[in-house]
Design a protein around this motif. Structure first.
Motif, mmCIF file in Angstrom:
data_model
loop_
_atom_site.group_PDB
_atom_site.id
_atom_site.type_symbol
_atom_site.label_atom_id
_atom_site.label_comp_id
_atom_site.label_asym_id
_atom_site.label_seq_id
_atom_site.Cartn_x
_atom_site.Cartn_y
_atom_site.Cartn_z
ATOM 1 N N SER A 56 0.851 -1.146 0.041
ATOM 2 C CA SER A 56 0.017 0.194 0.061
ATOM 3 C C SER A 56 0.812 1.458 -0.030
ATOM 4 O O SER A 56 0.136 2.501 0.104
ATOM 5 C CB SER A 56 -0.820 -0.016 1.215
ATOM 6 N N TYR A 57 1.999 1.079 -0.268
ATOM 7 C CA TYR A 57 2.955 2.290 -0.114
ATOM 8 C C TYR A 57 4.012 2.543 -1.182
ATOM 9 O O TYR A 57 4.284 1.414 -1.860
ATOM 10 C CB TYR A 57 4.051 2.244 1.416
ATOM 11 N N VAL A 58 4.291 3.900 -1.536
ATOM 12 C CA VAL A 58 5.262 4.171 -2.510
ATOM 13 C C VAL A 58 6.280 5.178 -1.549
ATOM 14 O O VAL A 58 5.800 5.728 -0.558
ATOM 15 C CB VAL A 58 4.819 4.963 -3.596
ATOM 16 N N THR A 59 7.447 4.980 -2.026
ATOM 17 C CA THR A 59 8.378 5.762 -1.417
ATOM 18 C C THR A 59 9.285 6.566 -2.655
ATOM 19 O O THR A 59 9.557 6.143 -3.748
ATOM 20 C CB THR A 59 9.569 4.810 -0.831
ATOM 21 N N ASP A 60 9.457 7.914 -2.374
ATOM 22 C CA ASP A 60 10.053 8.859 -3.249
ATOM 23 C C ASP A 60 11.682 8.660 -3.054
ATOM 24 O O ASP A 60 12.072 8.165 -1.929
ATOM 25 C CB ASP A 60 9.598 10.249 -3.470
ATOM 26 N N MET A 61 12.443 9.517 -3.939
ATOM 27 C CA MET A 61 13.889 9.599 -3.800
ATOM 28 C C MET A 61 14.378 10.201 -2.797
ATOM 29 O O MET A 61 15.557 10.170 -2.415
ATOM 30 C CB MET A 61 14.255 10.257 -5.180
ATOM 31 N N ASP A 62 13.726 11.026 -2.002
ATOM 32 C CA ASP A 62 13.965 11.379 -0.362
ATOM 33 C C ASP A 62 13.854 10.549 0.650
ATOM 34 O O ASP A 62 14.265 10.577 1.717
ATOM 35 C CB ASP A 62 13.257 12.618 -0.464
ATOM 36 N N GLY A 63 13.439 9.231 0.130
ATOM 37 C CA GLY A 63 12.804 8.371 1.275
ATOM 38 C C GLY A 63 11.721 8.638 1.779
ATOM 39 O O GLY A 63 11.272 7.626 2.794
ATOM 40 N N THR A 64 10.905 9.581 1.470
ATOM 41 C CA THR A 64 9.482 9.934 2.106
ATOM 42 C C THR A 64 8.573 8.864 1.528
ATOM 43 O O THR A 64 8.394 8.594 0.315
ATOM 44 C CB THR A 64 9.190 11.408 1.653
ATOM 45 N N GLU A 65 8.092 8.240 2.466
ATOM 46 C CA GLU A 65 7.000 7.029 2.475
ATOM 47 C C GLU A 65 5.372 7.642 2.451
ATOM 48 O O GLU A 65 5.261 8.397 3.151
ATOM 49 C CB GLU A 65 7.085 6.049 3.380
ATOM 50 N N TYR A 66 4.638 7.148 1.518
ATOM 51 C CA TYR A 66 3.369 7.568 1.378
ATOM 52 C C TYR A 66 2.517 6.633 1.240
ATOM 53 O O TYR A 66 2.664 5.258 0.536
ATOM 54 C CB TYR A 66 3.074 8.414 0.020
ATOM 55 N N LEU A 67 1.273 6.479 2.006
ATOM 56 C CA LEU A 67 0.190 5.608 2.033
ATOM 57 C C LEU A 67 -0.626 6.053 0.685
ATOM 58 O O LEU A 67 -1.007 7.042 0.496
ATOM 59 C CB LEU A 67 -0.662 5.730 3.236
ATOM 60 N N ASP A 68 -0.569 5.050 -0.308
ATOM 61 C CA ASP A 68 -0.915 5.253 -1.606
ATOM 62 C C ASP A 68 -2.420 4.906 -2.057
ATOM 63 O O ASP A 68 -2.773 3.663 -1.993
ATOM 64 C CB ASP A 68 0.115 4.679 -2.488
ATOM 65 N N GLU A 414 -1.757 19.017 1.694
ATOM 66 C CA GLU A 414 -1.766 19.037 2.966
ATOM 67 C C GLU A 414 -1.547 17.364 3.306
ATOM 68 O O GLU A 414 -0.804 17.248 4.261
ATOM 69 C CB GLU A 414 -2.822 19.747 3.722
ATOM 70 N N ALA A 415 -2.408 16.737 2.847
ATOM 71 C CA ALA A 415 -2.462 15.295 3.096
ATOM 72 C C ALA A 415 -1.251 14.575 2.650
ATOM 73 O O ALA A 415 -0.461 13.935 3.259
ATOM 74 C CB ALA A 415 -3.763 14.706 2.644
ATOM 75 N N ALA A 416 -0.660 15.259 1.322
ATOM 76 C CA ALA A 416 0.605 14.409 0.853
ATOM 77 C C ALA A 416 1.635 14.888 1.794
ATOM 78 O O ALA A 416 2.656 14.113 1.952
ATOM 79 C CB ALA A 416 0.818 14.918 -0.695
ATOM 80 N N GLY A 417 1.697 15.760 2.320
ATOM 81 C CA GLY A 417 3.001 16.603 3.069
ATOM 82 C C GLY A 417 2.841 15.788 4.541
ATOM 83 O O GLY A 417 3.829 15.676 5.458
ATOM 84 N N ARG A 418 1.624 15.269 4.812
ATOM 85 C CA ARG A 418 1.538 14.192 6.040
ATOM 86 C C ARG A 418 1.772 12.832 5.667
ATOM 87 O O ARG A 418 1.446 11.888 6.298
ATOM 88 C CB ARG A 418 0.193 14.255 6.732
ATOM 89 N N GLY A 419 2.052 12.313 4.531
ATOM 90 C CA GLY A 419 2.413 11.008 4.055
ATOM 91 C C GLY A 419 1.191 10.151 3.301
ATOM 92 O O GLY A 419 1.162 8.932 3.398
#
Length: 460
Positions: A56-68, A414-419
């Protein structure tokens, strides 16, 4: 209720977490317009670039994980990198790559599609939803001998010229609600193409019938999404699809259901099984490939046989049939991924789970928005839906004009900034649950959504 301050930076939290993406964006813009592979992936202040995806997750090149919940705009129904799909892909890639000669795996896949889809007697494969709708329209024109097609205003049916009509436009350009103008979406589309497309208002039986009857003698097909997910989530009302099925049969117009978005997402028999409607032709993509490039179109055998040239006209056979071709059609790796995905969908409790999670998510979003006191209308069916920033009823494309698109984009940021990725920042899109979605993930997403709703309602 306070209004958001136009100067407040709702992307601040996201900027702080994506500094490498911000730097990479300059590199990307140097090699491709907007720094993205597809226009819909571009957004302000800049897109973030994903390097890993699992479950359920993706991770960007900064290492930031998002519930997708974007889920690749819909294809990911089992979760990212589902191990059985990955195994099927690896086995096929190690066995045989592209040959441009028939491979059994593609036909096994097509057999599964016809087995699961009530209206499809014969099928052909393509590589994208746009290709699928383009070829379906061509075959329908060949079958009827007519040129005009009709599509609902606000409906996106692919990126080819005939589909990019009356997708987005101003009220002035669209014209009367009961007999809309046909307006091309974007530049570079010849006026002559627009003249072959007629728009009609979704969910308006009277206006739809008037328009179709007016053009019936020259009309080849109506192409329509069973649920209008191309402008968020517009559900059919008051027997609209039953009415349209009867009307097109009476007028001899091919009814194409564009199930690129809904196919194998709203049930094992897609939307047509859910609504018990049998279109003449069906297009599919997204879920059908399990995360790989797979699409197709199919329908009644007598219509699909327009692709096959008559044997008696051997000298000019390709001029007497609707041409369908493509080097990558039925790509063995995509076919392997799609077949494994469809087998899992057909044999396990995927739909029960994703729809339970969908109800929990979308019902919860309405509840937390109401608690905040924000004007929000959440629409969904099954595992897919959208949040409209308005309390207006949402039944037609023009109803969506009441939504506050800027506020939606701010809420998304706002939601993306919270992951958490609730789709993408475009009000006309939609988002989904997947087989790997858990109750705990949904509950966390609702906490983030509530915080984001409060942030756009009271930015300070």
């Amino acid at each position: 209720m306070s209004q958001p301050d136009a100067e407040y930076d709702h992307a601040k939290r996201l900027r702080e977490r994506t500094t490498r993406s911000q730097e990479f964006h300059d590199r990307a813009k140097a090699v491709t317009p907007l720094g993205v592979e597809s226009n819909v992936r571009a957004f302000d202040p800049y897109p973030f670039y994903i390097e890993e995806a699992e479950g359920s997750y993706v991770t960007d090149m900064d290492g930031t994980e998002y519930l997708d919940f974007l889920l690749a705009l819909g294809p990911i129904i089992l979760g990212h990198s589902h191990p059985e799909v990955v195994e099927a892909v690896q086995e096929q890639a190690a066995t045989c790559d592209l040959t441009a000669t028939p491979q059994p795996i593609a036909f096994e896949y097509m057999e599964k599609v016809t087995e699961m889809t009530p209206s499809i007697e014969q099928v052909r494969l393509a590589n994208s939803g746009s290709e699928a709708t383009m070829h379906a329209i061509r075959v329908a024109r060949s079958y009827t001998g007519n040129d005009i097609i009709a599509k609902p205003e606000g409906g996106y049916a692919g990126a080819h010229d005939y589909a990019l009509q009356s997708v987005y436009a101003s009220e002035e350009a669209m014209g009367p609600e009961d007999e809309p103008n046909t307006v091309s979406y974007g530049t570079g589309i010849p006026d002559a193409v627009s003249e072959t497309v007629v728009a009609f208002p979704f969910n308006d039986k009277e206006a739809t019938e008037k328009i179709l009857r007016k053009h019936a003698d020259d009309m080849a097909a109506v192409i329509i999404e069973p649920v209008m997910f191309s402008c968020g989530c517009l559900k059919p009302r008051d027997g609209y699809h039953e009415f349209l099925r009867e009307l097109t049969e009476e007028l001899g117009i091919v009814l194409i259901w564009d199930e690129v978005m809904t196919g194998f997402r709203l049930g094992p028999q897609s939307a047509q099984g859910r609504f018990d409607i049998m279109p003449d032709m069906t297009t599919f993509a997204k879920v059908a490939g399990g995360g790989y490039q797979m699409a197709g179109f199919g329908g009644k055998k007598e219509i699909m046989q327009e692709i096959a040239p008559p044997e008696k006209d051997e000298a000019h056979k390709w001029n007497t049939a609707a041409f369908h071709g493509g080097t990558y059609n039925g790509h063995p790796v995509s076919a392997a991924a799609g077949l494994k995905t469809l087998e899992i969908l057909d044999e396990r409790d995927v739909y029960e789970h994703i729809e339970e999670m969908g109800d929990r998510l979308f019902t919860g979003l309405q509840e937390v928005a109401d608690d905040v006191g924000l004007d929000v209308n959440v629409q969904h069916i099954g595992s897919m839906g959208q949040v409209y920033m308005t309390d207006h009823d949402i039944h037609s494309y023009r109803d969506t004009w009441h939504s506050n698109e800027e506020q939606f984009a701010d809420w998304w940021l706002e939601a993306a900034g919270r992951g958490v990725l609730f789709g993408n920042p475009m009000q006309g899109e939609r988002f989904f649950t997947t087989y790997s979605t858990t109750e705990e993930q949904v509950d966390h997403a609702l906490e983030v959504a509530e915080a984001a709703f409060r942030a756009v309602d009271h930015p300070y």
